[in-house]
Enzyme design. Structure first.
Site, PDB file in Angstrom:
ATOM      1  CB  ILE A  65      16.977 -23.114  10.508  1.00 49.91           C
ATOM      2  CG1 ILE A  65      16.568 -22.828  11.960  1.00 49.91           C
ATOM      3  CG2 ILE A  65      18.084 -24.157  10.450  1.00 49.91           C
ATOM      4  CD1 ILE A  65      17.677 -22.263  12.835  1.00 49.91           C
ATOM      5  CE  LYS A  66      22.399 -19.010   5.066  1.00 48.27           C
ATOM      6  NZ  LYS A  66      23.580 -18.106   5.000  1.00 48.27           N
ATOM      7  CB  ILE A  67      18.099 -26.418   5.011  1.00 49.19           C
ATOM      8  CG1 ILE A  67      17.809 -26.573   6.507  1.00 49.19           C
ATOM      9  CG2 ILE A  67      18.309 -27.788   4.374  1.00 49.19           C
ATOM     10  CD1 ILE A  67      16.581 -27.419   6.811  1.00 49.19           C
TER      11      ILE A  67
END
Length: 367
Positions: free
Chosen positions: A138-140
């Protein structure tokens, strides 16, 4: 031996900075895996938006999901997760063979949540669970507001791709957030093996200063920043704090080179791939750059862990009037704003496509 295989043998992993349904269905992604040593991929809303606007590969799925009451962000996530699940399955043999070190795909949390830590953490956990694939990052964004969400997500056991990093200092902040999360897991008696990568954007530096520096400095700023960051990465892995975490079973948060397609038409199309060859890193690159390197790229040796001439080069940019620290912050702010714009444009394109398909269906057009 292909140049891409040589990079792989050096210890660098090559990922594709692209995913579309067509890429999966026509077998191109599978060929890149077998022929170009690709072992993972990244995605972003811009890529999805272009694919939806420029083709019909998503039309049937959009129509079906719309009939089932999906719209907006929910509809997009259905489309994206369908693609990413298929891609994750293609990379699953690599993931299994490397015991989770490689073979990853990435999905972005809504950039509209960037200033809300709790919402970002909850959404990251929801998306990872919804995907039902262990090899999904998951990209943050690694903005100041994003650091707490990164730490909390790592503590929760969610694999994170920290995106939108532009400098050594921003990378170190991301690494610290990762290690804090792992530290907390160890103290809580939880498994410290939570995967993460830290994505440093490179070519955007050179695009930002292309008309502001002498010709001799053209396309050299991004690489100097990357060299300095790589030195910090290598140094961190030798420090007592990291060794303590590693002894407990933690794995390094690998450094990932992003934005590695040449944006200057006068530059070599393999400039950043050749210059960023480094063991224990990842290079995620656009299709055009991947194909170019596979065809005529040259492995000129690995980056040195001492940073090479990075400090001297950055000094030259300072003398030329470039405030490196201020530009790093501006690039990150601009990048975050661009993410929001791309996200909004994507949702608008999905809405437009849904409407046009409904009109076509109502008028007895093609299905």
């Amino acid at each position: 031996m292909k140049p891409t295989q040589r990079l792989h043998d050096l210890g660098q992993r090559l990922w594709l900075d692209n995913i579309t349904r067509e890429l999966i269905e026509n077998g191109a992604l599978k060929r890149y895996i077998s022929e170009f040593s690709i072992t993972g991929l990244t995605s972003n809303p811009t890529i999805f938006g272009q694919a939806i606007r420029n083709g019909d590969a998503y039309d049937a799925a959009i129509r079906q999901n719309a009939r089932e009451g999906q719209s907006g962000e929910g509809l997009f996530l259905e489309l994206a997760l369908d693609d990413l699940r298929q891609a994750a399955d293609l990379f699953r043999p690599v993931y299994d063979a490397t015991e989770g070190v490689d073979g990853w795909v990435s999905l972005e949390v809504s950039p509209l949540l960037a200033n809300d830590t709790t919402a970002s953490v909850n959404e990251a956990a929801r998306l990872h669970a919804l995907a039902q694939r262990p090899n999904l990052f998951i990209k943050i964004p690694g903005t100041p507001d994003g650091m707490a969400a990164i730490e909390e997500s790592i503590f929760a056991g969610v694999p994170i791709n920290v995106t939108l990093l532009f400098s050594r200092e921003q990378y170190i902040a991301a690494a610290e957030a990762y290690m804090r999360g792992i530290d907390r897991r160890i103290l809580a008696g939880l498994d410290p093996k939570v995967a993460s990568v830290a994505s440093l954007f490179v070519s955007r530096w050179d695009k930002a200063v292309i008309d502001k520096v002498p010709a001799a400095l053209r396309n050299r700023l991004g690489l100097a920043v990357a060299q300095r960051t790589y030195r910090a990465y290598c140094k961190l892995l030798t420090e007592p704090r990291w060794k303590r975490l590693a002894h407990s079973g933690a794995r390094p948060q690998r450094l990932l080179w992003a934005s590695t397609g040449a944006k200057d038409p006068k530059a070599s199309d393999t400039l950043y791939v050749e210059a960023l060859a480094a063991p224990d890193t990842i290079n995620t690159m656009p299709e055009q750059t991947l194909r170019a390197y596979a065809e005529h790229g040259v492995l000129r040796g690995a980056m040195t862990s001492d940073g090479g001439d990075a400090d001297a080069m950055l000094g030259r940019f300072t003398q030329a009037g470039i405030d490196i620290e201020a530009l790093a912050l501006q690039l990150q702010r601009d990048g975050a704003q661009a993410f929001v714009k791309s996200w909004q444009e994507l949702l608008a394109r999905i809405a437009d496509k849904t409407t046009s398909l409904a009109r076509c269906g109502a008028g007895g057009g093609s299905t």
